[in-house]
Scaffold this motif. Sequence first.
Motif, PDB file in Angstrom:
ATOM      1  N   TRP A  25       0.821  -1.201   0.000  1.00 59.14           N
ATOM      2  CA  TRP A  25       0.000   0.000   0.000  1.00 59.14           C
ATOM      3  C   TRP A  25       0.860   1.259   0.000  1.00 59.14           C
ATOM      4  N   THR A  26       1.965   1.233   0.719  1.00 63.66           N
ATOM      5  CA  THR A  26       2.896   2.353   0.731  1.00 63.66           C
ATOM      6  C   THR A  26       3.481   2.582  -0.654  1.00 63.66           C
ATOM      7  N   LEU A  27       3.816   1.507  -1.338  1.00 64.50           N
ATOM      8  CA  LEU A  27       4.352   1.613  -2.696  1.00 64.50           C
ATOM      9  C   LEU A  27       3.306   2.204  -3.642  1.00 64.50           C
ATOM     10  N   VAL A  28       2.072   1.766  -3.500  1.00 62.27           N
ATOM     11  CA  VAL A  28       0.994   2.303  -4.333  1.00 62.27           C
ATOM     12  C   VAL A  28       0.819   3.794  -4.074  1.00 62.27           C
ATOM     13  N   VAL A  34       3.148   9.469  -9.358  1.00 68.28           N
ATOM     14  CA  VAL A  34       4.194   9.428 -10.381  1.00 68.28           C
ATOM     15  C   VAL A  34       3.619   8.934 -11.703  1.00 68.28           C
ATOM     16  N   ILE A  35       2.776   7.917 -11.660  1.00 64.04           N
ATOM     17  CA  ILE A  35       2.159   7.383 -12.880  1.00 64.04           C
ATOM     18  C   ILE A  35       1.246   8.425 -13.510  1.00 64.04           C
ATOM     19  N   ILE A  36       0.451   9.108 -12.707  1.00 66.06           N
ATOM     20  CA  ILE A  36      -0.429  10.154 -13.231  1.00 66.06           C
ATOM     21  C   ILE A  36       0.391  11.266 -13.873  1.00 66.06           C
ATOM     22  N   ALA A  41       2.440  14.094 -18.691  1.00 68.14           N
ATOM     23  CA  ALA A  41       3.596  14.573 -19.452  1.00 68.14           C
ATOM     24  C   ALA A  41       3.584  14.020 -20.875  1.00 68.14           C
ATOM     25  N   ILE A  42       3.247  12.753 -21.027  1.00 63.80           N
ATOM     26  CA  ILE A  42       3.173  12.154 -22.369  1.00 63.80           C
ATOM     27  C   ILE A  42       2.063  12.809 -23.177  1.00 63.80           C
TER      28      ILE A  42
END
Length: 90
Positions: A25-28, A34-36, A41-42
Amino acid sequence: MASLFHQLQILVWKNWLGVKRQPLWTLVLILWPVIIFIILAITRTKFPPTAKPTWDSSTWNTCDGWMAQIFFFSCINEETDSRYRVMIAQ
């Protein structure tokens, strides 16, 4: 003041225990923003922003846009009066 510091210390300790007990959960929580950001950016590089013209008061016509939709009857002039009367009467 010591009570405030002590409460903060307990709160940070409780947060740390949650991080240790639920590493996935911490990783998520860390990767999701970061993914958003990468997706944004793309998208920004694929579709760059374009400059749009600014509004000029000299080109304003009172019968264009939202004004014509809200105040429809005030926009009818001599040329279009008969055409719109037929549409309204029906």
